[in-house]
Write a protein that holds these residues in place. Structure first.
Motif, PDB file in Angstrom:
ATOM      1  N   GLN A  19     -13.101 -50.211   0.588  1.00 56.02           N
ATOM      2  CA  GLN A  19     -13.538 -49.004  -0.135  1.00 56.02           C
ATOM      3  C   GLN A  19     -12.347 -48.328  -0.811  1.00 56.02           C
ATOM      4  OE1 GLN A  19     -15.403 -47.150   3.269  1.00 56.02           O
ATOM      5  NE2 GLN A  19     -17.475 -47.605   2.519  1.00 56.02           N
ATOM      6  N   ARG A  23     -11.871 -47.705  -4.828  1.00 54.08           N
ATOM      7  CA  ARG A  23     -11.574 -46.394  -5.415  1.00 54.08           C
ATOM      8  C   ARG A  23     -10.363 -46.451  -6.325  1.00 54.08           C
ATOM      9  NH1 ARG A  23     -12.933 -44.549  -0.150  1.00 54.08           N
ATOM     10  NH2 ARG A  23     -10.720 -44.405   0.414  1.00 54.08           N
ATOM     11  N   VAL A  43     -20.705 -51.699  -0.817  1.00 57.92           N
ATOM     12  CA  VAL A  43     -19.499 -51.939  -1.618  1.00 57.92           C
ATOM     13  C   VAL A  43     -19.803 -53.027  -2.648  1.00 57.92           C
ATOM     14  CG1 VAL A  43     -17.086 -52.682  -1.571  1.00 57.92           C
ATOM     15  CG2 VAL A  43     -18.005 -51.297   0.305  1.00 57.92           C
TER      16      VAL A  43
END
Length: 257
Positions: A19, A23, A43
């Motif tokens: 994650q 990002r 995801v």
């Protein structure tokens, strides 16, 4: 868009790490169970078959052994001819490789495991990707240990990106990882004999292999070696036993003697 390839047996802290990469704008490429774990958590993942243009075959025995994977890992970014080759074959560079290997050691610890089952725990594509990324460490981060995830993320935030020192430290760790893995395989297979029925594990007296290789982890530096001017360190198997598991409560730091 930078790309990270994730294919791990040990999924400790995988999700928050993936994650965090997402990002930061990474395209996540993954295989098999790793991809399913990430997809179930929401995801976004690119399956390895979408990269290679070829399905995983032979129960997953062949999935990452492909130029679109290893070309993307091994391309030297400072070499115009390497980058031109990627463009010619529509290969996307892979900037981070996150791989740890099938749990062969855990499987081998079961004395009753069938030989055929044990053989299937020998990872092929994983060590190939680890070694490719470690060889090209100046351009590709190779991550084999979940304990390194926080520092990897911190280095990605560093002005100018991860330092050469950090990249090299990951490469050394990666080669040690595959070396220990191959040592475990060689040592375990030396415990088997061929029989009329196939293969059987030797029981009874301890096996004495023709060649002995030990994959040991450094526990700590010692004060000095056999003499004060000599260096020394304490090594043990990954799972420390006996004296290696002892806790020092008081007294001087240990020396060789």
């Amino acid at each position: 868009m930078p790309r990270a390839l994730l294919s791990v047996s040990d999924k400790t802290d995988l999700l928050p790490f993936a994650q965090a990469l997402a990002r930061r704008g990474y395209d996540l490429v993954s295989t098999g169970g790793t991809a399913r774990t990430l997809e179930r958590a929401g995801v976004r993942v690119t399956g390895i078959s979408a990269v290679t243009g070829f399905p995983e075959i032979m129960d997953g025995r062949v999935k990452t052994l492909h130029p679109s994977v290893h070309g993307g890992i091994l391309a030297r970014r400072a070499r115009a001819d390497d980058m031109a080759t990627l463009g010619q074959h529509n290969i996307t560079p892979i900037d981070i490789v996150v791989v740890n290997l099938y749990p062969f050691v855990k499987a081998a610890a079961n004395p009753d495991i069938a030989f055929g089952t044990l053989i299937e725990e020998i990872d092929i594509g994983g060590p190939s990707m680890v070694r490719s990324a470690a060889k090209n460490f100046q351009d590709v981060l190779i991550v084999v240990d979940p304990a390194d995830y926080p520092q990897v993320l911190a280095e990605l935030e560093r002005p100018g990106g991860p330092s050469s020192e950090f990249r090299f430290s990951l490469a050394r760790k990666a080669f040690a990882h595959t070396a220990a893995y191959d040592t475990a395989i060689a040592g375990t297979l030396s415990e088997f004999n061929t029989t009329d029925e196939g293969f059987s594990r030797v029981t009874g007296p301890a096996v004495t292999p023709a060649r002995l290789s030990l994959g040991l982890r450094k526990i700590k530096e010692l004060r000095y070696g056999e003499n004060p001017h000599q260096p020394a360190a304490w090594y043990a198997f990954d799972e420390a036993i006996g004296l290696g598991a002892a806790q020092v409560l008081q007294g001087k730091e240990l020396s060789f003697t």
